[in-house]
Design a protein around this motif. Structure first.
Motif, mmCIF file in Angstrom:
data_model
loop_
_atom_site.group_PDB
_atom_site.id
_atom_site.type_symbol
_atom_site.label_atom_id
_atom_site.label_comp_id
_atom_site.label_asym_id
_atom_site.label_seq_id
_atom_site.Cartn_x
_atom_site.Cartn_y
_atom_site.Cartn_z
ATOM 1 N N SER A 5 0.835 -1.199 0.000
ATOM 2 C CA SER A 5 0.000 0.000 0.000
ATOM 3 C C SER A 5 0.867 1.246 0.000
ATOM 4 N N TYR A 6 0.556 2.159 -0.923
ATOM 5 C CA TYR A 6 1.249 3.443 -1.039
ATOM 6 C C TYR A 6 0.205 4.533 -0.838
ATOM 7 N N LEU A 7 0.204 5.149 0.330
ATOM 8 C CA LEU A 7 -0.823 6.135 0.673
ATOM 9 C C LEU A 7 -0.324 7.540 0.365
ATOM 10 N N PHE A 8 -1.030 8.233 -0.527
ATOM 11 C CA PHE A 8 -0.711 9.623 -0.832
ATOM 12 C C PHE A 8 -1.228 10.536 0.282
ATOM 13 N N VAL A 9 -0.433 11.548 0.605
ATOM 14 C CA VAL A 9 -0.864 12.598 1.524
ATOM 15 C C VAL A 9 -0.409 13.927 0.923
ATOM 16 N N PRO A 10 -1.281 14.945 0.900
ATOM 17 C CA PRO A 10 -0.897 16.209 0.269
ATOM 18 C C PRO A 10 0.326 16.831 0.940
ATOM 19 N N GLY A 11 1.245 17.317 0.114
ATOM 20 C CA GLY A 11 2.483 17.865 0.639
ATOM 21 C C GLY A 11 2.326 19.178 1.379
ATOM 22 N N ASP A 12 1.175 19.826 1.241
ATOM 23 C CA ASP A 12 0.950 21.081 1.964
ATOM 24 C C ASP A 12 0.087 20.890 3.203
ATOM 25 N N ARG A 13 -0.034 19.627 3.642
ATOM 26 C CA ARG A 13 -0.805 19.336 4.864
ATOM 27 C C ARG A 13 0.070 18.596 5.876
ATOM 28 N N PRO A 14 1.066 19.277 6.455
ATOM 29 C CA PRO A 14 1.999 18.592 7.362
ATOM 30 C C PRO A 14 1.322 17.993 8.588
ATOM 31 N N GLU A 15 0.168 18.506 8.968
ATOM 32 C CA GLU A 15 -0.536 17.933 10.115
ATOM 33 C C GLU A 15 -1.040 16.523 9.826
ATOM 34 N N ARG A 16 -1.036 16.127 8.560
ATOM 35 C CA ARG A 16 -1.499 14.785 8.193
ATOM 36 C C ARG A 16 -0.359 13.774 8.035
ATOM 37 N N GLU A 33 3.198 17.045 -6.035
ATOM 38 C CA GLU A 33 2.757 17.270 -7.408
ATOM 39 C C GLU A 33 1.264 17.575 -7.478
ATOM 40 N N ASP A 34 0.447 16.600 -7.855
ATOM 41 C CA ASP A 34 -0.960 16.886 -8.139
ATOM 42 C C ASP A 34 -1.746 17.398 -6.938
ATOM 43 N N ALA A 35 -1.345 17.029 -5.734
ATOM 44 C CA ALA A 35 -2.123 17.394 -4.545
ATOM 45 C C ALA A 35 -1.887 18.835 -4.100
ATOM 46 N N VAL A 36 -0.924 19.523 -4.711
ATOM 47 C CA VAL A 36 -0.571 20.886 -4.287
ATOM 48 C C VAL A 36 -0.730 21.843 -5.471
ATOM 49 N N VAL A 37 -1.491 22.903 -5.279
ATOM 50 C CA VAL A 37 -1.691 23.876 -6.362
ATOM 51 C C VAL A 37 -0.383 24.643 -6.585
ATOM 52 N N PRO A 38 -0.168 25.160 -7.799
ATOM 53 C CA PRO A 38 1.105 25.835 -8.099
ATOM 54 C C PRO A 38 1.498 26.923 -7.101
ATOM 55 N N ALA A 39 0.532 27.704 -6.659
ATOM 56 C CA ALA A 39 0.856 28.819 -5.758
ATOM 57 C C ALA A 39 1.367 28.354 -4.403
ATOM 58 N N MET A 61 8.157 8.362 1.168
ATOM 59 C CA MET A 61 8.537 8.581 -0.225
ATOM 60 C C MET A 61 7.977 9.937 -0.609
ATOM 61 N N VAL A 62 8.660 10.645 -1.468
ATOM 62 C CA VAL A 62 8.164 11.937 -1.942
ATOM 63 C C VAL A 62 7.871 11.838 -3.433
ATOM 64 N N ARG A 63 6.645 12.237 -3.811
ATOM 65 C CA ARG A 63 6.374 12.397 -5.237
ATOM 66 C C ARG A 63 6.726 13.832 -5.592
ATOM 67 N N VAL A 64 7.813 13.973 -6.321
ATOM 68 C CA VAL A 64 8.278 15.301 -6.725
ATOM 69 C C VAL A 64 7.466 15.764 -7.928
ATOM 70 N N ASN A 65 7.639 17.015 -8.284
ATOM 71 C CA ASN A 65 7.017 17.517 -9.504
ATOM 72 C C ASN A 65 7.770 16.982 -10.720
ATOM 73 N N ALA A 66 7.077 16.922 -11.833
ATOM 74 C CA ALA A 66 7.594 16.256 -13.025
ATOM 75 C C ALA A 66 8.773 17.002 -13.630
ATOM 76 N N VAL A 67 9.571 16.256 -14.381
ATOM 77 C CA VAL A 67 10.683 16.833 -15.135
ATOM 78 C C VAL A 67 10.148 17.945 -16.042
ATOM 79 N N GLY A 68 10.858 19.083 -16.060
ATOM 80 C CA GLY A 68 10.468 20.190 -16.919
ATOM 81 C C GLY A 68 9.601 21.229 -16.252
ATOM 82 N N THR A 69 9.091 20.927 -15.057
ATOM 83 C CA THR A 69 8.310 21.928 -14.325
ATOM 84 C C THR A 69 9.265 22.834 -13.545
#
Length: 270
Positions: A5-16, A33-39, A61-69
């Protein structure tokens, strides 16, 4: 044991973050990446780096933003500096992308290549052989958008089979299946896990803590499988040299190896 199991948690929600680790997920994927808006991406990365200063990164594990962003290189640098053992690369489209990321990380860092496009599927064999790649994952929703496929079921069977074959050919762990979007439909989740396992997958991406336990259970041996494995191994001890049958079926080396993996499962998960 390979994570189930790989559980995603939004990177801008450190309380989670700590709560996600308490769910029993084999791996927690902090998503920049997808869980965090650009701003919010810069603040999310900075907040994650501060949190990591006092956290145990063993199951992270960290899902980083994609190559080229605009955020990709700094995301990878943060992972490298913080001693995180694993990185997930979204939109893995070529082996060169994976090689470039691996070159910026400590040699021991594991990379999960998330296949989310037609280009990624076409290049899958080279991607699986790229440095530091230890597993492939299937980004089903994004792939359907890129390929123009309407449906997440049988429409993707060919790609799933290819992913299992390429993982095995490269000597990687069994691949990780994509998400189940229905958060409260546990019958659907159980169906998806069972199908993924039949196809040869070894884990699944989760988007809610409630999905973790059914996924872990679904990729674990059933009681019937455990009893079968015990019978096979007992018969193997009685017939160390010759052929034999269990439950009316001939047992050969691949069957014995499967029984050994099942028998070892509980020891590995303790």
């Amino acid at each position: 044991m390979d994570a189930r199991s790989y559980l995603f948690v939004p990177g801008d929600r450190p309380e989670r973050f700590a709560k996600a680790l308490d769910t029993g997920a084999d791996a927690v994927v902090i998503d920049l990446e997808d869980a965090v808006v650009p701003a919010a991406k810069l603040a999310a990365r900075d907040g994650l780096q501060r949190w990591l200063a006092t956290a145990d990164p063993a199951r992270l594990m960290v899902r980083v933003n994609a190559v080229g962003t605009p955020w990709h290189l700094d995301d990878v640098a943060m992972v490298s500096a913080c001693g995180i053992a694993a990185l997930m690369l979204p939109k893995s489209d070529s082996a060169q992308q994976l090689a470039d990321v691996a070159a910026r990380l400590p040699a021991a860092t594991r990379i999960v290549a998330l296949i989310e496009s037609v280009a990624g599927v076409v290049a899958m064999r080279d991607i699986a052989a790229a440095p530091s790649v230890t597993r492939l994952a299937f980004g089903t929703v994004d792939f359907c958008g890129d390929a123009g496929v309407e449906g997440l079921g049988a429409e993707l069977d060919h790609v799933r089979s290819q992913m299992v074959i390429e993982s095995r050919y490269a000597g990687l762990a069994a691949p990780i299946d994509g998400v189940t979007l229905e958060l409260d439909d546990f019958a659907r989740l159980t169906e998806h896990v069972a199908k993924a396992r039949r196809f040869g997958f070894g884990g699944k991406l989760c988007i809610h803590p409630r999905q973790v336990e059914p996924v872990n259970r679904g990729f674990a041996p059933s009681e019937d499988e455990r009893r079968w494995a015990a019978r096979v191994l007992a018969a193997c001890r009685e017939h160390p040299e010759g052929a034999f049958a269990v439950d009316g079926k001939l047992v050969d080396r691949p069957v014995i190896e499967r029984a050994k993996r099942i028998a070892a499962f509980d020891t590995l998960t303790q």
